[in-house]
Design a protein around this motif. Structure first.
Motif, PDB file in Angstrom:
ATOM      1  N   ILE A  18    -129.488 -20.649 -38.998  1.00  0.00           N
ATOM      2  CA  ILE A  18    -128.449 -19.911 -39.727  1.00  0.00           C
ATOM      3  C   ILE A  18    -129.078 -18.924 -40.696  1.00  0.00           C
ATOM      4  O   ILE A  18    -128.627 -17.778 -40.828  1.00  0.00           O
ATOM      5  CB  ILE A  18    -127.510 -20.890 -40.453  1.00  0.00           C
ATOM      6  CG1 ILE A  18    -126.634 -21.626 -39.429  1.00  0.00           C
ATOM      7  CG2 ILE A  18    -126.654 -20.176 -41.486  1.00  0.00           C
ATOM      8  CD1 ILE A  18    -125.877 -22.810 -40.005  1.00  0.00           C
ATOM      9  N   ASP A  19    -130.124 -19.350 -41.402  1.00  0.00           N
ATOM     10  CA  ASP A  19    -130.797 -18.468 -42.359  1.00  0.00           C
ATOM     11  C   ASP A  19    -131.372 -17.235 -41.661  1.00  0.00           C
ATOM     12  O   ASP A  19    -131.229 -16.104 -42.156  1.00  0.00           O
ATOM     13  CB  ASP A  19    -131.901 -19.240 -43.076  1.00  0.00           C
ATOM     14  CG  ASP A  19    -132.615 -18.393 -44.112  1.00  0.00           C
ATOM     15  OD1 ASP A  19    -131.979 -17.996 -45.098  1.00  0.00           O
ATOM     16  OD2 ASP A  19    -133.822 -18.121 -43.924  1.00  0.00           O
ATOM     17  N   ASP A  22    -128.617 -14.903 -40.409  1.00  0.00           N
ATOM     18  CA  ASP A  22    -128.066 -14.143 -41.531  1.00  0.00           C
ATOM     19  C   ASP A  22    -129.003 -13.006 -41.933  1.00  0.00           C
ATOM     20  O   ASP A  22    -128.566 -11.884 -42.195  1.00  0.00           O
ATOM     21  CB  ASP A  22    -127.822 -15.084 -42.712  1.00  0.00           C
ATOM     22  CG  ASP A  22    -127.217 -14.358 -43.905  1.00  0.00           C
ATOM     23  OD1 ASP A  22    -126.083 -13.854 -43.780  1.00  0.00           O
ATOM     24  OD2 ASP A  22    -127.876 -14.295 -44.957  1.00  0.00           O
ATOM     25  N   LYS A  23    -130.289 -13.294 -41.977  1.00  0.00           N
ATOM     26  CA  LYS A  23    -131.262 -12.275 -42.361  1.00  0.00           C
ATOM     27  C   LYS A  23    -131.252 -11.108 -41.373  1.00  0.00           C
ATOM     28  O   LYS A  23    -131.410  -9.939 -41.767  1.00  0.00           O
ATOM     29  CB  LYS A  23    -132.664 -12.892 -42.444  1.00  0.00           C
ATOM     30  CG  LYS A  23    -133.725 -11.934 -42.967  1.00  0.00           C
ATOM     31  CD  LYS A  23    -135.054 -12.638 -43.172  1.00  0.00           C
ATOM     32  CE  LYS A  23    -136.092 -11.689 -43.772  1.00  0.00           C
ATOM     33  NZ  LYS A  23    -137.395 -12.369 -43.999  1.00  0.00           N
ATOM     34  N   ASP A  25    -128.686 -10.323 -39.552  1.00  0.00           N
ATOM     35  CA  ASP A  25    -127.303  -9.858 -39.422  1.00  0.00           C
ATOM     36  C   ASP A  25    -126.812  -9.999 -37.978  1.00  0.00           C
ATOM     37  O   ASP A  25    -126.136  -9.125 -37.432  1.00  0.00           O
ATOM     38  CB  ASP A  25    -127.163  -8.406 -39.887  1.00  0.00           C
ATOM     39  CG  ASP A  25    -125.705  -8.025 -40.165  1.00  0.00           C
ATOM     40  OD1 ASP A  25    -124.909  -8.931 -40.461  1.00  0.00           O
ATOM     41  OD2 ASP A  25    -125.373  -6.835 -40.065  1.00  0.00           O
ATOM     42  N   THR A  27    -124.616 -12.388 -35.156  1.00  0.00           N
ATOM     43  CA  THR A  27    -123.483 -13.315 -35.195  1.00  0.00           C
ATOM     44  C   THR A  27    -123.278 -14.093 -33.895  1.00  0.00           C
ATOM     45  O   THR A  27    -122.416 -14.959 -33.841  1.00  0.00           O
ATOM     46  CB  THR A  27    -122.177 -12.561 -35.510  1.00  0.00           C
ATOM     47  OG1 THR A  27    -121.970 -11.535 -34.530  1.00  0.00           O
ATOM     48  CG2 THR A  27    -122.237 -11.936 -36.898  1.00  0.00           C
ATOM     49  N   ALA A  57    -120.942 -20.820 -40.766  1.00  0.00           N
ATOM     50  CA  ALA A  57    -121.849 -19.713 -41.079  1.00  0.00           C
ATOM     51  C   ALA A  57    -121.390 -18.403 -40.449  1.00  0.00           C
ATOM     52  O   ALA A  57    -122.084 -17.382 -40.561  1.00  0.00           O
ATOM     53  CB  ALA A  57    -123.259 -20.051 -40.599  1.00  0.00           C
ATOM     54  N   GLY A  58    -120.248 -18.420 -39.779  1.00  0.00           N
ATOM     55  CA  GLY A  58    -119.697 -17.204 -39.207  1.00  0.00           C
ATOM     56  C   GLY A  58    -120.248 -16.823 -37.852  1.00  0.00           C
ATOM     57  O   GLY A  58    -120.127 -15.663 -37.436  1.00  0.00           O
ATOM     58  N   LEU A  59    -120.837 -17.797 -37.124  1.00  0.00           N
ATOM     59  CA  LEU A  59    -121.452 -17.489 -35.843  1.00  0.00           C
ATOM     60  C   LEU A  59    -120.462 -17.664 -34.694  1.00  0.00           C
ATOM     61  O   LEU A  59    -119.633 -18.574 -34.697  1.00  0.00           O
ATOM     62  CB  LEU A  59    -122.675 -18.372 -35.621  1.00  0.00           C
ATOM     63  CG  LEU A  59    -123.799 -18.194 -36.649  1.00  0.00           C
ATOM     64  CD1 LEU A  59    -124.968 -19.113 -36.335  1.00  0.00           C
ATOM     65  CD2 LEU A  59    -124.263 -16.740 -36.695  1.00  0.00           C
TER      66      LEU A  59
END
Length: 313
Positions: A18-19, A22-23, A25, A27, A57-59
């Motif tokens: 997830i980290d 996110d880094k 960007d 999805t 986490a928005g994935l």
């Protein structure tokens, strides 16, 4: 753009994935579910935990349901799949799976690289895919069905051997490679082209899925041929990457340079979505050193190439 088969089994692995997502960007994420590991009375609690964390986490999740099952449901098996019997409760398993997680995944597929890994015939795979698709259509009609990952062999054979599309690898003489692939493997290639064509034209699916590795100079021609068989349905590349562990150097800086070429090629393809394979190096997969991180979770030069390329898109 997404990542195919990143580590998600444990909370620690999910936090790492997830980290990084996110880094970067990103999805979209693809990972697998296996009936064989659930048993004949499946408990989806572990899968539910994974999906809860990833969705929070928005994935967006593509779930690959492996063409595998417990021994009691198999006529025969190999290292990657089993031939699920006609009387096995595949539909009951899929119904329970969809009830448990169907509202929180965005797409689903049956099997991975069936044209290379499936234990049975093409007709037997198509029969199982039909049972799968019929159940998904009934239980989750809005869920996107992705035709289980197809290797690049058929598309490469069409482009490289039949249409004489050339490609290069840095510093590597491909004369023997072409002889082996196009001449020695001619019968295998012809069978695979026929099998892939048959399934693409007869299966029930919303999206066609091809895997592209190593020979980025062939990807444009390969996808053009592949897309021509999907009757207007979109194409996803749910695995792409390299370099070839048999032909190319095992060097992280070489990998990074090749990744830049892969990303440039992917960007030019008429596809709706692409998933890079893989996030972290391992010891089990064929392209085991194609990760953006090494096995200890340390960034490789490829990570910066990937990050910089995405920032320009």
């Amino acid at each position: 753009m997404g990542i195919s088969f990143p580590p998600v089994a444990t909370g620690e692995q999910r936090d790492f994935t997830i980290d990084v997502m996110d880094k970067l960007d990103l999805t979209h994420i693809r990972f697998a579910e296996n009936w064989n590991r659930r048993g004949m009375a499946p408990d989806f609690t572990p899968l539910r935990r994974r999906i809860d964390d990833l969705r929070a986490a928005g994935l967006s999740i593509l779930l690959t349901v492996q063409s595998d099952a417990p021994d009691a449901a198999c006529a025969r098996r190999n290292a990657h799949s089993c031939l699920i019997t006609a009387d096995a409760p595949l539909e009951a398993y899929l119904t329970a799976l969809v009830a448990a997680v169907g509202n929180d995944i965005d797409a689903i597929q049956f099997g991975n690289e069936w044209d290379n890994q499936f234990v049975g015939s093409t007709q037997e795979f198509l029969a199982l895919h039909t049972r799968f698709a019929d159940t998904i259509r009934r239980e989750a009609p809005d869920l996107t069905i992705v035709l289980g990952g197809i290797t690049g062999r058929a598309a490469y054979a069409h482009a490289y051997c039949q249409n004489a599309q050339s490609f290069t690898l840095p510093g590597i003489d491909l004369t023997e490679i072409k002889q082996g692939f196009c001449v020695t493997d001619a019968d295998r290639n012809a069978r695979t082209i026929a099998e892939v064509t048959y399934v693409l034209q007869n299966a029930d699916y919303d999206v066609a899925d091809i895997h592209l590795y190593d020979a980025d100079g062939l990807w444009q021609s390969a996808v053009a041929w592949f897309a021509g068989l999907t009757v207007g349905r979109p194409v996803w590349v749910t695995e792409f990457g390299g370099p070839s562990p048999e032909l190319e150097p095992d060097d992280p800086y070489y990998q990074a340079a090749r990744l830049a070429a892969y990303l440039a090629a992917i960007r030019q393809l008429p596809i709706a979505r692409a998933y890079y394979f893989k996030l972290i190096d391992d010891n089990g997969s064929y392209h085991s050193r194609s990760g953006l991180f090494d096995r200890r979770g340390r960034e490789k030069p490829a990570f910066s190439v990937f990050e910089d390329a995405l920032s320009e898109w």
